[in-house]
Design an enzyme around this catalytic site. Structure first.
Site, PDB file in Angstrom:
ATOM      1  N   LYS A 100      -2.075  -3.364  -0.317  1.00  0.00           N
ATOM      2  CA  LYS A 100      -1.974  -2.498   0.862  1.00  0.00           C
ATOM      3  C   LYS A 100      -2.813  -1.263   0.613  1.00  0.00           C
ATOM      4  O   LYS A 100      -2.432  -0.381  -0.164  1.00  0.00           O
ATOM      5  CB  LYS A 100      -0.536  -2.082   1.149  1.00  0.00           C
ATOM      6  CG  LYS A 100      -0.395  -1.463   2.551  1.00  0.00           C
ATOM      7  CD  LYS A 100       0.578  -0.324   2.618  1.00  0.00           C
ATOM      8  CE  LYS A 100      -0.015   1.003   2.249  1.00  0.00           C
ATOM      9  NZ  LYS A 100      -1.032   1.508   3.222  1.00  0.00           N
ATOM     10  N   CYS A 150      -6.868  12.383  -9.215  1.00  0.00           N
ATOM     11  CA  CYS A 150      -5.641  12.672  -9.960  1.00  0.00           C
ATOM     12  C   CYS A 150      -5.936  13.210 -11.358  1.00  0.00           C
ATOM     13  O   CYS A 150      -5.046  13.752 -12.013  1.00  0.00           O
ATOM     14  CB  CYS A 150      -4.770  11.426 -10.053  1.00  0.00           C
ATOM     15  SG  CYS A 150      -5.636   9.985 -10.701  1.00  0.00           S
ATOM     16  N   GLU A 205       0.843   4.767 -11.621  1.00  0.00           N
ATOM     17  CA  GLU A 205      -0.142   5.786 -11.998  1.00  0.00           C
ATOM     18  C   GLU A 205       0.005   6.889 -10.963  1.00  0.00           C
ATOM     19  O   GLU A 205      -0.408   6.734  -9.820  1.00  0.00           O
ATOM     20  CB  GLU A 205      -1.547   5.185 -12.023  1.00  0.00           C
ATOM     21  CG  GLU A 205      -2.564   6.063 -12.722  1.00  0.00           C
ATOM     22  CD  GLU A 205      -3.391   6.885 -11.744  1.00  0.00           C
ATOM     23  OE1 GLU A 205      -3.065   8.078 -11.579  1.00  0.00           O
ATOM     24  OE2 GLU A 205      -4.343   6.340 -11.166  1.00  0.00           O
ATOM     25  N   GLU A 253      -0.544  20.568  -7.625  1.00  0.00           N
ATOM     26  CA  GLU A 253      -1.834  19.877  -7.630  1.00  0.00           C
ATOM     27  C   GLU A 253      -2.590  20.225  -6.345  1.00  0.00           C
ATOM     28  O   GLU A 253      -2.135  19.906  -5.247  1.00  0.00           O
ATOM     29  CB  GLU A 253      -1.605  18.365  -7.735  1.00  0.00           C
ATOM     30  CG  GLU A 253      -2.857  17.562  -7.990  1.00  0.00           C
ATOM     31  CD  GLU A 253      -2.550  16.085  -8.224  1.00  0.00           C
ATOM     32  OE1 GLU A 253      -3.391  15.396  -8.821  1.00  0.00           O
ATOM     33  OE2 GLU A 253      -1.480  15.619  -7.793  1.00  0.00           O
TER      34      GLU A 253
END
Length: 460
Positions: free
Chosen positions: A158, A267, A233, A364
């Protein structure tokens, strides 16, 4: 547009590239059942057969590299040169696992009685469901699909609704390469809805996900009722340490490579820069000079270094981090501007005199903003670097091997760049610690999550 459809937009212009249909729950369940049936045949193929299919898939992707890169740039906004690099990076995973397919060795265990023989073999786990992010629509897909297929699993992906077209193209090419249509498939839909179907379905054996930590936790919780295997992850908040003995030029180039790839939307981006007080002015001046050379614009222009951010939510978050920092005393060294010009653009920005209670130091940012803070002792730098629930990537720059060893051994991160702003490759295990997830992708470790261990105890 109905709820059954969604638009894919070019983030540089907000132009609609394509309108796609979301798959219904009935369609997704049927696809999972088809994948389960296909698995019964595919798991019996030899590792050499699967390897040959992967080699062919890679070959077809590379033949259409230019077309795929353009698709990726249009849907993600990243510069065309980065998209071309990602196509190559994505096919590196296919090549690596085409080779690893033939290395899923078992072993014979010395018997403890003379009338027994003990044999260990490896078997594919079953149907694998993958949920991938928008920022690397090619590489994150092949980093999961290639080892799954190499192991003999069937695979359903997906993609993110911001960037589904690259994944769809890759799956079409996999079918052209000879993979059965039910061995590798894609579904479109909201992450929340599809995630619930994947995690609750009895025929899904494994979930692999790249994305935010909150969603990863939710997927893990939902998968617990059926005890699915899970690889996660997740988010990061990477520190980058520039020690007193660092090569300044090397540190500056490494910082730029880490921070500004995909407009800072990765990331593993360096999110917090810790510079030794003694070299702060020299580093900052050199960094400013190089950052000012970066060109912001539409990713389809060959000269563009930094494209737009993905959408308005990302844009507003970056702006809020800059505004919060400057309101609390941060100094803008360069950049700081953001603007809407069809899409959402943020100038590459350096902030100095940053303090710990600014949002940018504990959230972040996912944008092209570098916050700089100074330190005096190595112990202080390590403590600050580790002061986060995340543990995905970290970077440091030093020319002293003893300092480097101390940093490497004491930084609690899964991926560490030592004088290197790009510590990632298909043959290197990639993954995080703490709330950045678990499991490794890439390297010889990358195929392990897709394999079960079986033991035969044979009485003669």
């Amino acid at each position: 547009m109905s709820e059954k459809q969604f638009d894919v937009r070019n983030p540089a212009t907000e132009e609609i590239i394509e309108t796609l249909n979301n798959n219904s729950e009935e369609e997704i369940n049927e696809m999972i059942e088809n994948a389960h049936h296909a698995f019964q045949k595919f798991k019996k193929t030899t590792t050499h057969e699967r390897s040959a299919l992967l080699y062919k898939w890679r070959e077809l992707i590379l033949e259409q590299e230019e077309e795929i890169a353009l698709i990726m740039t249009k849907e993600s906004g990243k510069p065309l040169k980065e998209s071309k690099g990602e196509v190559k990076y994505a096919t590196d995973y296919i090549l690596w696992f085409a080779e690893e397919a033939k290395r899923t060795y078992g072993r014979a265990i010395p018997e403890h009685v003379d009338n027994k023989r003990l044999i260990v073999t490896r078997a594919p786990v079953g149907v694998v469901a993958s949920i991938t992010p928008w920022n690397f629509p090619a590489a994150m897909m092949t980093r999961k699909a290639a080892p799954a297929l190499a192991a003999g699993c069937t695979f359903i992906c997906k993609p993110a609704q911001d960037t589904p077209l690259t994944t769809m193209k890759f799956v079409d090419l996999a079918h052209e390469a000879g993979f059965d249509k039910d061995v590798i498939q894609y579904v479109n839909g909201s992450g929340k809805d599809v995630g619930k179907i994947f995690t609750s379905h009895e025929l899904i054996s494994k979930i692999t996900y790249t994305g935010s930590t909150p969603v990863g936790k939710q997927l893990m919780e939902q998968s617990s009722s059926t005890l699915k295997k899970v690889t996660l992850e997740l988010g990061g908040h990477a520190p980058l340490i520039v020690h007193a003995d660092a090569d300044i030029e090397k540190a500056v180039q490494g910082t730029i490579a880490s921070k500004f790839r995909n407009a800072g939307q990765t990331c593993v981006c360096a999110n917090r820069i810790y510079v030794h007080e003694s070299i702060k002015d020299k580093f900052e001046s050199s960094l400013k000079s190089e950052v000012n050379k970066l060109k912001v614009g539409n990713g389809q222009n060959e000269s563009t270094d930094i494209g737009p951010v993905i959408n308005s939510d990302g844009f507003e978050k970056i702006k809020s981090h800059i505004d919060d920092a400057t309101s609390k005393g941060a100094r803008v060294v360069t950049g700081g501007d953001s603007y809407k010009d069809g899409g959402y653009f943020v100038e590459p920005t350096i902030l100095s005199e940053v303090i710990d209670d600014m949002k940018i130091m504990f959230e972040e940012t996912f944008g092209p903003v570098i916050p700089i803070q100074t330190y005096n002792s190595l112990e202080e730098a390590i403590k600050k670097a580790n002061d986060t629930p995340f543990g995905l990537a970290a970077y440091f720059f030093t020319e002293n091997y003893a300092t480097g060893i101390e940093l490497y051994e004491n930084l609690n991160y899964g991926v560490i760049g030592w004088n290197d702003g790009g510590p990632s490759a298909a043959h290197i295990p990639f993954g995080g610690m703490k709330e950045s997830g678990f499991g490794r992708e890439g390297g010889s470790e990358g195929i392990e999550p897709y394999l079960e261990t079986k033991v035969a105890s044979i009485l003669l």
